[in-house]
Design an enzyme around this catalytic site. Structure first.
Site, PDB file in Angstrom:
ATOM      1  N   ASP A 182       0.860  -1.190   0.000  1.00 44.76           N
ATOM      2  CA  ASP A 182       0.000   0.000   0.000  1.00 44.76           C
ATOM      3  C   ASP A 182       0.897   1.242   0.000  1.00 44.76           C
ATOM      4  O   ASP A 182       1.209   1.793  -1.044  1.00 44.76           O
ATOM      5  CB  ASP A 182      -0.925  -0.067   1.217  1.00 44.76           C
ATOM      6  CG  ASP A 182      -1.957   1.038   1.228  1.00 44.76           C
ATOM      7  OD1 ASP A 182      -1.776   2.037   0.511  1.00 44.76           O
ATOM      8  OD2 ASP A 182      -2.946   0.920   1.968  1.00 44.76           O
ATOM      9  N   PHE A 212      -9.967   0.400   0.643  1.00 44.80           N
ATOM     10  CA  PHE A 212      -9.624  -0.484   1.754  1.00 44.80           C
ATOM     11  C   PHE A 212     -10.108  -1.888   1.403  1.00 44.80           C
ATOM     12  O   PHE A 212     -11.299  -2.112   1.168  1.00 44.80           O
ATOM     13  CB  PHE A 212     -10.267  -0.004   3.058  1.00 44.80           C
ATOM     14  CG  PHE A 212      -9.623  -0.642   4.249  1.00 44.80           C
ATOM     15  CD1 PHE A 212      -8.542  -0.031   4.890  1.00 44.80           C
ATOM     16  CD2 PHE A 212     -10.047  -1.879   4.714  1.00 44.80           C
ATOM     17  CE1 PHE A 212      -7.915  -0.644   5.965  1.00 44.80           C
ATOM     18  CE2 PHE A 212      -9.426  -2.495   5.787  1.00 44.80           C
ATOM     19  CZ  PHE A 212      -8.363  -1.874   6.411  1.00 44.80           C
ATOM     20  N   ARG A 232     -10.447 -11.843   7.450  1.00 42.33           N
ATOM     21  CA  ARG A 232      -9.271 -12.499   6.872  1.00 42.33           C
ATOM     22  C   ARG A 232      -9.621 -13.817   6.181  1.00 42.33           C
ATOM     23  O   ARG A 232      -8.951 -14.234   5.233  1.00 42.33           O
ATOM     24  CB  ARG A 232      -8.233 -12.814   7.960  1.00 42.33           C
ATOM     25  CG  ARG A 232      -7.495 -11.608   8.517  1.00 42.33           C
ATOM     26  CD  ARG A 232      -6.268 -12.069   9.269  1.00 42.33           C
ATOM     27  NE  ARG A 232      -5.762 -11.097  10.209  1.00 42.33           N
ATOM     28  CZ  ARG A 232      -4.923 -10.106   9.894  1.00 42.33           C
ATOM     29  NH1 ARG A 232      -4.515  -9.962   8.663  1.00 42.33           N
ATOM     30  NH2 ARG A 232      -4.497  -9.269  10.814  1.00 42.33           N
TER      31      ARG A 232
HETATM   32  C1  PRP Z   1      -0.851  -4.855   6.087  1.00 45.39           C
HETATM   33  C2  PRP Z   1      -0.575  -5.814   4.948  1.00 45.39           C
HETATM   34  C3  PRP Z   1       0.818  -5.463   4.504  1.00 45.39           C
HETATM   35  C4  PRP Z   1       0.947  -4.006   4.875  1.00 45.39           C
HETATM   36  C5  PRP Z   1       0.907  -3.152   3.642  1.00 45.39           C
HETATM   37  O1  PRP Z   1      -0.306  -5.373   7.261  1.00 45.39           O
HETATM   38  O2  PRP Z   1      -0.713  -7.147   5.360  1.00 45.39           O
HETATM   39  O3  PRP Z   1       1.792  -6.235   5.189  1.00 45.39           O
HETATM   40  O4  PRP Z   1      -0.172  -3.676   5.716  1.00 45.39           O
HETATM   41  O5  PRP Z   1       0.796  -1.774   3.945  1.00 45.39           O
HETATM   42  P1  PRP Z   1       1.953  -0.715   3.671  1.00 45.39           P
HETATM   43  O6  PRP Z   1       2.450  -0.943   2.274  1.00 45.39           O
HETATM   44  O7  PRP Z   1       1.223   0.605   3.797  1.00 45.39           O
HETATM   45  O8  PRP Z   1       3.013  -0.853   4.705  1.00 45.39           O
HETATM   46  P2  PRP Z   1      -0.751  -4.840   8.708  1.00 45.39           P
HETATM   47  O9  PRP Z   1       0.254  -3.856   9.209  1.00 45.39           O
HETATM   48  O10 PRP Z   1      -2.176  -4.380   8.646  1.00 45.39           O
HETATM   49  O11 PRP Z   1      -0.637  -6.157   9.567  1.00 45.39           O
HETATM   50  P3  PRP Z   1      -1.437  -7.551   9.341  1.00 45.39           P
HETATM   51  O12 PRP Z   1      -0.898  -8.171   8.076  1.00 45.39           O
HETATM   52  O13 PRP Z   1      -1.109  -8.346  10.550  1.00 45.39           O
HETATM   53  O14 PRP Z   1      -2.905  -7.209   9.225  1.00 45.39           O
END
Ligand code: PRP
Length: 177
Positions: A103, A152, A165
């Protein structure tokens, strides 16, 4: 007044399956004769990693790195915290980092730096999804499933405050969660 949240399907399970199979075939071709380590980023990548690992025709090893930045919120905190380190010896190994979604790219950057410090023989990234804004920002990965809108997203491993999930498809989550 708070709106009810609504799920709109973006990528269905058969489309996911087809694309994951293609990525697995590409990886098997590129790593023929080798035994790479697939390192999944917890928690979001667990579904993608499970499917990819079962479709890739190679004797892969599996490990995980725990990294989080979103907590309960829909916006990144801007701080990525590594809370679980891979247990495999990664020095001299061919490592493929498996991400569910890129993201802002902050998680990818931090995890990449963390894994590089372990001295792998090579490090490539396989991401199932990349937001349009990440692509526009010039972020690249070695293997990519889909470019997706800046909405989102939930399902297929992706959550909103730990919900959704386990949905087998990828959805856009609208409204209040
Ligand atoms: C989410 C997703 C990616 C990251 C991407 O993880 O799984 O690893 O965000 O976002 P970014 O490019 O803006 O860094 P999250 O931090 O929500 O943890 P999770 O996977 O445990 O839900």
């Amino acid at each position: 007044m708070a709106r009810r949240s609504a799920l709109k399907r973006l990528i269905g399970r058969s489309q996911l399956r087809r694309r994951v199979r293609e990525l697995a075939a590409q990886i098997a071709h590129d790593y023929r004769g080798q035994q790479p380590v697939l390192v999944g980023t917890l928690k979001g990548s667990f579904v993608f990693l499970a499917d990819l690992a079962r479709l890739v025709d190679l004797p892969v090893e599996i490990d995980f790195i725990g990294a989080a930045s979103y907590g309960q919120a829909r916006e990144t905190s801007g701080q990525v915290r590594v809370y679980h380190e891979p247990r495999c010896e990664l020095q001299g190994r061919h490592v493929i980092l498996v991400e569910d979604i890129v993201d802002t790219g902050l998680t990818l950057e931090e995890v990449r730096r963390f894994l590089e410090a372990r001295g792998p023989a090579s490090l490539r990234v396989c991401a199932l999804l990349m937001k349009e804004r990440a692509r526009e920002a010039g972020i690249t990965v070695d293997y990519l499933g889909f470019v997706v809108p800046n909405d989102f997203l939930v399902g297929y491993g992706l959550d909103c405050a730990e919900r959704y999930r386990n949905l087998p498809d990828v959805y856009v989550l609208d409204g209040e969660g």
